[in-house]
Write a protein that holds these residues in place. Structure first.
Motif, PDB file in Angstrom:
ATOM      1  N   LYS A  41       0.745  -1.116   0.262  1.00  0.00           N
ATOM      2  CA  LYS A  41      -0.039  -0.014  -0.031  1.00  0.00           C
ATOM      3  C   LYS A  41       0.896   1.203  -0.072  1.00  0.00           C
ATOM      4  CE  LYS A  41      -3.857  -2.460   0.111  1.00  0.00           C
ATOM      5  NZ  LYS A  41      -4.537  -2.820  -1.000  1.00  0.00           N
ATOM      6  N   SER A  42       2.239   1.083   0.348  1.00  0.00           N
ATOM      7  CA  SER A  42       2.954   2.248   0.466  1.00  0.00           C
ATOM      8  C   SER A  42       3.662   2.707  -1.010  1.00  0.00           C
ATOM      9  CB  SER A  42       4.053   2.138   1.567  1.00  0.00           C
ATOM     10  OG  SER A  42       3.361   2.262   2.802  1.00  0.00           O
ATOM     11  N   LEU A  43       3.242   2.103  -1.787  1.00  0.00           N
ATOM     12  CA  LEU A  43       4.262   1.919  -3.054  1.00  0.00           C
ATOM     13  C   LEU A  43       3.778   3.074  -3.918  1.00  0.00           C
ATOM     14  CD1 LEU A  43       6.285  -0.256  -4.387  1.00  0.00           C
ATOM     15  CD2 LEU A  43       4.315  -1.038  -5.777  1.00  0.00           C
ATOM     16  N   THR A  44       4.968   3.960  -4.229  1.00  0.00           N
ATOM     17  CA  THR A  44       4.633   4.966  -5.149  1.00  0.00           C
ATOM     18  C   THR A  44       5.110   4.782  -6.556  1.00  0.00           C
ATOM     19  OG1 THR A  44       6.572   6.103  -4.053  1.00  0.00           O
ATOM     20  CG2 THR A  44       4.792   6.480  -2.998  1.00  0.00           C
ATOM     21  N   PHE A  45       6.377   3.900  -6.837  1.00  0.00           N
ATOM     22  CA  PHE A  45       6.345   3.773  -7.859  1.00  0.00           C
ATOM     23  C   PHE A  45       6.819   2.255  -8.266  1.00  0.00           C
ATOM     24  CE2 PHE A  45      10.492   3.324 -10.942  1.00  0.00           C
ATOM     25  CZ  PHE A  45      10.154   4.667 -11.860  1.00  0.00           C
ATOM     26  N   LEU A  46       6.418   1.837  -9.267  1.00  0.00           N
ATOM     27  CA  LEU A  46       6.342   0.535  -9.806  1.00  0.00           C
ATOM     28  C   LEU A  46       6.934   0.410 -11.254  1.00  0.00           C
ATOM     29  CD1 LEU A  46       6.297  -2.331  -9.408  1.00  0.00           C
ATOM     30  CD2 LEU A  46       3.499  -2.121  -9.937  1.00  0.00           C
ATOM     31  N   ASP A  47       8.232  -0.273 -11.481  1.00  0.00           N
ATOM     32  CA  ASP A  47       8.712  -0.253 -12.746  1.00  0.00           C
ATOM     33  C   ASP A  47       8.938  -1.642 -13.142  1.00  0.00           C
ATOM     34  OD1 ASP A  47      10.101  -0.078 -15.218  1.00  0.00           O
ATOM     35  OD2 ASP A  47      11.919   1.248 -14.324  1.00  0.00           O
ATOM     36  N   LEU A  48       8.202  -2.196 -13.920  1.00  0.00           N
ATOM     37  CA  LEU A  48       8.549  -3.833 -14.473  1.00  0.00           C
ATOM     38  C   LEU A  48       8.834  -3.665 -16.004  1.00  0.00           C
ATOM     39  CD1 LEU A  48       5.430  -5.277 -12.642  1.00  0.00           C
ATOM     40  CD2 LEU A  48       7.884  -4.887 -11.926  1.00  0.00           C
ATOM     41  N   SER A  49       9.442  -2.381 -16.535  1.00  0.00           N
ATOM     42  CA  SER A  49       9.521  -2.471 -17.968  1.00  0.00           C
ATOM     43  C   SER A  49      10.593  -3.281 -18.373  1.00  0.00           C
ATOM     44  CB  SER A  49       9.678  -0.936 -18.291  1.00  0.00           C
ATOM     45  OG  SER A  49      10.868  -0.276 -17.869  1.00  0.00           O
ATOM     46  N   PHE A  50      10.827  -3.277 -19.800  1.00  0.00           N
ATOM     47  CA  PHE A  50      11.855  -4.040 -20.528  1.00  0.00           C
ATOM     48  C   PHE A  50      12.054  -5.388 -19.811  1.00  0.00           C
ATOM     49  CE2 PHE A  50      12.468   0.386 -21.436  1.00  0.00           C
ATOM     50  CZ  PHE A  50      12.890   0.155 -22.849  1.00  0.00           C
ATOM     51  N   THR A  66      -3.184   3.230  -4.141  1.00  0.00           N
ATOM     52  CA  THR A  66      -3.697   4.552  -4.312  1.00  0.00           C
ATOM     53  C   THR A  66      -2.670   5.606  -4.262  1.00  0.00           C
ATOM     54  OG1 THR A  66      -4.493   4.478  -2.078  1.00  0.00           O
ATOM     55  CG2 THR A  66      -6.124   3.969  -3.774  1.00  0.00           C
ATOM     56  N   ASN A  67      -1.556   5.120  -3.807  1.00  0.00           N
ATOM     57  CA  ASN A  67      -0.484   6.302  -3.624  1.00  0.00           C
ATOM     58  C   ASN A  67       0.537   6.318  -4.755  1.00  0.00           C
ATOM     59  OD1 ASN A  67      -1.137   6.950  -0.840  1.00  0.00           O
ATOM     60  ND2 ASN A  67      -0.345   5.196  -0.221  1.00  0.00           N
ATOM     61  N   LEU A  68       0.231   5.515  -5.813  1.00  0.00           N
ATOM     62  CA  LEU A  68       1.273   5.371  -6.965  1.00  0.00           C
ATOM     63  C   LEU A  68       1.334   6.655  -7.652  1.00  0.00           C
ATOM     64  CD1 LEU A  68       0.578   2.137  -9.246  1.00  0.00           C
ATOM     65  CD2 LEU A  68       2.695   2.824  -7.890  1.00  0.00           C
ATOM     66  N   ASN A  69       2.520   7.067  -7.941  1.00  0.00           N
ATOM     67  CA  ASN A  69       2.892   8.373  -8.520  1.00  0.00           C
ATOM     68  C   ASN A  69       3.324   8.014 -10.110  1.00  0.00           C
ATOM     69  OD1 ASN A  69       2.438  10.233  -6.831  1.00  0.00           O
ATOM     70  ND2 ASN A  69       4.417   9.801  -5.825  1.00  0.00           N
ATOM     71  N   ALA A  70       3.659   6.552 -10.377  1.00  0.00           N
ATOM     72  CA  ALA A  70       4.208   6.101 -11.599  1.00  0.00           C
ATOM     73  C   ALA A  70       4.185   4.667 -11.757  1.00  0.00           C
ATOM     74  CB  ALA A  70       5.557   6.699 -11.984  1.00  0.00           C
ATOM     75  N   ILE A  71       3.684   4.092 -12.915  1.00  0.00           N
ATOM     76  CA  ILE A  71       3.939   2.910 -13.232  1.00  0.00           C
ATOM     77  C   ILE A  71       4.214   2.624 -14.406  1.00  0.00           C
ATOM     78  CG2 ILE A  71       1.347   2.755 -13.982  1.00  0.00           C
ATOM     79  CD1 ILE A  71       1.275  -0.057 -12.738  1.00  0.00           C
ATOM     80  N   HIS A  72       5.533   1.687 -14.770  1.00  0.00           N
ATOM     81  CA  HIS A  72       5.892   1.475 -15.990  1.00  0.00           C
ATOM     82  C   HIS A  72       5.866  -0.088 -16.011  1.00  0.00           C
ATOM     83  CE1 HIS A  72       8.749   5.241 -16.543  1.00  0.00           C
ATOM     84  NE2 HIS A  72       7.987   5.078 -15.121  1.00  0.00           N
ATOM     85  N   LEU A  73       4.826  -0.381 -16.993  1.00  0.00           N
ATOM     86  CA  LEU A  73       4.660  -1.771 -17.668  1.00  0.00           C
ATOM     87  C   LEU A  73       5.093  -1.908 -19.078  1.00  0.00           C
ATOM     88  CD1 LEU A  73       1.314  -2.737 -15.857  1.00  0.00           C
ATOM     89  CD2 LEU A  73       3.495  -2.991 -14.857  1.00  0.00           C
ATOM     90  N   ASP A  74       5.747  -0.700 -19.611  1.00  0.00           N
ATOM     91  CA  ASP A  74       6.087  -0.851 -21.097  1.00  0.00           C
ATOM     92  C   ASP A  74       7.171  -1.906 -21.248  1.00  0.00           C
ATOM     93  OD1 ASP A  74       7.240   0.993 -19.312  1.00  0.00           O
ATOM     94  OD2 ASP A  74       8.618   1.609 -20.945  1.00  0.00           O
TER      95      ASP A  74
END
Length: 300
Positions: free
Chosen positions: A116-125, A140-148
């Protein structure tokens, strides 16, 4: 007293490559020390700092035994394989996860919703497959998500990202269907959905009250009338190229401070409005439309 670990790789490197055993014992909680040693063993006990760039194998379950971890980074490690371990779900203090530029496979885990504290998730490439789990909308605290830059399929869930996630990157996957209407209710800074197989109407994503700055919906199958779309004053980069968008370019585009614009390879018609930044882009930004004309294209 337990230490707060801000980066798993930095912590392991410092602990295992710089500190002496006696000094490490003084500075590191015994449980953290045990987990770090297990992680080291799972990567064949590398000794030299430089050797960590050649880590190989799977992310070990022992990662989940670092309960105070705030930042988890495995990046640009091409020999990291396997699926994302469920042990990560135990790391409830995580604020940043970056597992990118590796060879991770399998699905995007729904268990990320527990962090729940996650603000940035990057699983790209990576080589992740399957659909985007709708459970991610609970972050609900996410500022950015990268699934590209994965191999994700299916539709974007209707109610995903129901908070204001400023930066969303879903490009270069195999996503299909329309953009969910719920996306139109919120504000964003960057949206990159390019190079998928998405379709439908995008006009609801824009409006004078929006705050989006960078938009890339290129290389999809979007089809709608551009003529009456109202764009926000905040918009600085717009890429609609390689779609099926029709109508004309709104005169309102001349009021925007574009740094980048590309509407090529669509079905647009009419004269390119004169003024603002529109004539500062070369003909390739407007080429291969049905009947666009006017500078920088040939006169109407």
């Amino acid at each position: 007293m337990k230490i707060t670990i801000t980066s798993i790789l930095l912590s392991i490197l410092l602990f295992l490559s710089i500190l002496s055993p006696s000094l490490a014992a003084e500075r590191c909680n015994p449980n953290d020390k045990k987990a770090l040693l297990q992680i080291k063993q799972s990567f064949n006990n590398p000794y030299l700092l430089a050797s960590w760039g050649n880590l190989s194998g799977q992310i070990p379950a022992a990662v989940g035994d670092l309960p105070y971890l705030q930042t988890l980074v495995f990046r640009k490690l091409s020999n990291i394989t396997g699926t994302i371990p469920s042990a990560i779900a135990k790391l409830t203090h995580l604020t940043l996860v970056r597992l990118s530029w590796t060879n991770l496979t399998g699905p995007v885990p729904a268990f990320f919703a527990q962090l729940k504290s996650l603000t940035f998730l990057d699983l790209s490439f990576n080589d992740l497959t399957g659909s985007i789990p709708p459970e991610l909308s609970q972050l609900t605290n996410l500022n950015a998500i990268h699934l590209d830059r994965n191999k994700l399929t299916g539709q974007i869930p209707e109610w995903i990202f129901t908070g204001n996630v400023p930066d969303i990157y879903l490009s270069h996957n195999k996503l299909t269907g329309p953009i969910p209407k719920s996306f139109g209710y919120y504000n964003y800074t960057t949206l990159d959905f390019s190079s998928n197989m998405l379709s439908g109407d995008l006009s609801f994503m824009f409006g004078s009250n929006k705050t989006v700055q960078i938009v890339d919906f290129s290389q999809n199958m979007f089809q709608f009338n551009l003529s009456n779309v109202v764009f926000p004053a905040s918009l600085t980069s717009l890429d609609f190229s390689h779609n099926k968008i029709f109508g004309s370019l709104p005169v309102q585009l001349t009021a925007l401070n574009f740094q980048y614009l590309n509407v090529s390879y669509n079905r647009l018609c009419g004269k390119i409005p004169t003024g603002g930044k529109l004539q500062s882009f070369d003909a390739t930004s407007y080429s291969n439309n049905l009947c666009l004309c006017g500078a920088p294209l040939p006169a109407c």
